[in-house]
Design a protein around this motif. Structure first.
Motif, short mmCIF file in Angstrom:
data_model
loop_
_atom_site.label_atom_id
_atom_site.label_comp_id
_atom_site.label_asym_id
_atom_site.label_seq_id
_atom_site.Cartn_x
_atom_site.Cartn_y
_atom_site.Cartn_z
N ALA B 49 40.90 57.81 43.89
CA ALA B 49 40.19 56.56 43.64
C ALA B 49 40.22 55.68 44.88
O ALA B 49 41.27 55.51 45.49
CB ALA B 49 40.84 55.83 42.49
N PRO B 50 39.06 55.14 45.27
CA PRO B 50 39.04 54.25 46.43
C PRO B 50 39.78 52.96 46.12
O PRO B 50 39.60 52.39 45.04
CB PRO B 50 37.55 54.01 46.67
N GLU B 51 40.59 52.53 47.07
CA GLU B 51 41.35 51.31 46.84
C GLU B 51 40.40 50.11 46.89
O GLU B 51 39.67 49.94 47.87
CB GLU B 51 42.42 51.16 47.92
N ALA B 52 40.40 49.31 45.87
CA ALA B 52 39.57 48.11 45.88
C ALA B 52 40.23 47.06 46.75
O ALA B 52 41.43 46.83 46.64
CB ALA B 52 39.42 47.58 44.47
N PRO B 53 39.44 46.44 47.63
CA PRO B 53 40.04 45.46 48.53
C PRO B 53 40.48 44.21 47.78
O PRO B 53 39.94 43.87 46.73
CB PRO B 53 38.91 45.15 49.52
N ASP B 54 41.47 43.54 48.34
CA ASP B 54 42.01 42.34 47.72
C ASP B 54 41.25 41.13 48.24
O ASP B 54 41.15 40.92 49.45
CB ASP B 54 43.49 42.24 48.07
N PHE B 55 40.73 40.33 47.33
CA PHE B 55 39.94 39.16 47.73
C PHE B 55 40.66 37.86 47.40
O PHE B 55 40.03 36.83 47.27
CB PHE B 55 38.56 39.18 47.05
N SER B 56 41.98 37.92 47.22
CA SER B 56 42.69 36.70 46.81
C SER B 56 42.62 35.63 47.90
O SER B 56 42.56 34.44 47.61
CB SER B 56 44.14 37.04 46.48
N ASN B 57 42.60 36.07 49.16
CA ASN B 57 42.51 35.11 50.26
C ASN B 57 41.19 34.35 50.20
O ASN B 57 41.16 33.11 50.26
CB ASN B 57 42.58 35.89 51.58
N GLU B 58 40.11 35.12 50.03
CA GLU B 58 38.78 34.52 49.94
C GLU B 58 38.70 33.57 48.76
O GLU B 58 38.08 32.51 48.84
CB GLU B 58 37.72 35.61 49.80
N GLU B 59 39.36 33.99 47.69
CA GLU B 59 39.30 33.17 46.50
C GLU B 59 39.99 31.83 46.72
O GLU B 59 39.49 30.78 46.31
CB GLU B 59 40.00 33.90 45.35
N ARG B 60 41.13 31.89 47.39
CA ARG B 60 41.85 30.65 47.67
C ARG B 60 41.01 29.73 48.57
O ARG B 60 40.96 28.53 48.36
CB ARG B 60 43.19 30.97 48.34
N TRP B 61 40.32 30.34 49.56
CA TRP B 61 39.46 29.54 50.43
C TRP B 61 38.35 28.90 49.63
O TRP B 61 38.03 27.72 49.81
CB TRP B 61 38.87 30.43 51.53
N ALA B 62 37.74 29.69 48.75
CA ALA B 62 36.65 29.16 47.96
C ALA B 62 37.12 28.00 47.09
O ALA B 62 36.39 27.03 46.86
CB ALA B 62 36.06 30.26 47.09
N GLU B 63 38.36 28.12 46.62
CA GLU B 63 38.89 27.07 45.76
C GLU B 63 39.08 25.78 46.55
O GLU B 63 38.73 24.70 46.09
CB GLU B 63 40.21 27.54 45.17
N THR B 64 39.65 25.92 47.76
CA THR B 64 39.89 24.71 48.56
C THR B 64 38.60 24.10 49.03
O THR B 64 38.50 22.89 49.20
CB THR B 64 40.79 25.02 49.77
N LEU B 65 37.59 24.94 49.27
CA LEU B 65 36.31 24.42 49.76
C LEU B 65 35.36 24.07 48.62
O LEU B 65 34.22 23.68 48.85
CB LEU B 65 35.63 25.45 50.67
#
Lengths: 125, 207
Positions: B49-65
């Protein structure tokens, strides 16, 4: 959370509603009662709509009068078990997808529509 | 722990749910206790199974912005298409339709249990991944018989449309027809209630 509670309440509400309806149509005769709603289509045009007589049918069926039920509305009398099957498959749509696909296949739906139209025509001729 | 994990599992997105379970198998997590997600018995890790990339960093940025960021969507876009076993045609969805990938297409057993049975190939497989959108046939029949004949017939025609489009694998069109059938049922029930509530007092008063 709210969706889960709605899901758990719905069957009980359905059973209670059905029992209340059964009690209503057991004790009240739709022919003599003034408060039971009449079919607007029948009152205006004088023709029978496909559902005309369903309340009388229910009243007769609850009193064990099969012949009276047949005379009141034969179509709904025949269709009610099929309708129950459809409702069952609809409530288990994601759990039993194959049954749902069979019950809702194109020929079945077209047959249902044609049957309703033919019944409406046939009972008025 | 991204906030999307707390939403209720949606049967249409069952594939993503599965993918999410695979990447973070937390035993005490509340999402594992919901009835939909307890059914699939997933292996903890599947090497193919291909490892799904982690987007938690992007999510945190989106939250702050204060920006909108859908981790599900981004993950879907970043996931490579599934491996097609020999003998099956690649299933190309109609233009504009969001595609749903499964964590391991080679092992249909790892799919949620609501798609029971192993998909054989082609139409059967794609139908088992995507359940038919509701046709509201029972409601359409009830609306036709009890409320309003003409608009109820329109609702029945649309529920036939749902079915035919679904069998032609036009899942987006089927969903659209499903929504239209729903609207026509609502229209016919409302018209029936309005006409009856206007007419019944009239019959009580006149004779």
């Amino acid at each position: 959370m709210s969706r889960l509670s709605v899901r758990s309440i719905a069957p009980a509400a359905l059973v209670l509603g059905a029992l209340a309806c059964a009690a209503l149509y057991f004790f009240i005769d739709p022919l003599s009662s003034k408060w039971i709603p009449k079919c607007v289509f029948h009152s205006v045009t004088g023709w029978d709509c496909p559902g005309c007589g369903s309340q009388r049918m229910l009243h007769a069926l609850l009193h064990g009068d099969l012949k009276g039920a047949w005379n009141a509305n034969a179509f709904i009398l025949i269709a009610s078990p099929l309708l129950a099957l459809m409702a069952f498959s609809a409530s288990f749509r994601t759990r039993l997808p194959r049954l749902y696909r069979i019950v809702n296949s194109v020929p079945v739906i077209i047959a249902v529509g044609v049957a309703i139209l033919v019944w409406t025509l046939a009972r008025n001729l | 722990m991204n906030p999307n994990n707390n939403e209720m599992p949606n049967p249409e997105n069952a594939g993503n749910q599965n993918l999410r379970n695979n990447e973070s198998p937390l035993p005490g997590c509340p999402e594992n206790e919901t009835p939909e997600s307890e059914a699939p018995e997933n292996e903890t890790h599947i090497p193919e199974a291909p490892e799904a990339p982690d987007f938690s960093n992007e999510e945190r940025w989106a939250e702050t912005l204060h920006m909108r960021f859908d981790a599900e969507e981004a993950r879907r876009a970043a996931t490579p298409p599934p491996y097609q076993p020999e003998g099956t045609e690649p299933q190309i969805p109609p233009y504009g339709q969001p595609q749903q990938y499964y964590s391991d297409p080679q092992r249909p057993d790892s799919e949620p249990s609501m798609y029971y049975g192993a998909p054989q190939s082609g139409v059967e497989a794609s139908q088992q991944r995507q359940p038919m959108p509701p046709t509201y046939l029972v409601w359409a029949i009830i609306a036709t018989i009890c409320c309003c004949l003409p608009s109820g017939i329109v609702a029945i025609v649309f529920s036939a449309n749902v079915s035919s489009k679904y069998y032609a694998r036009d899942f987006e069109g089927a969903r659209r027809a499903s929504r239209r059938a729903q609207w026509w049922i609502i229209i016919s029930i409302v018209v029936g209630i309005i006409v009856n509530s206007l007419y019944v007092p009239l019959t009580l008063l006149l004779p």
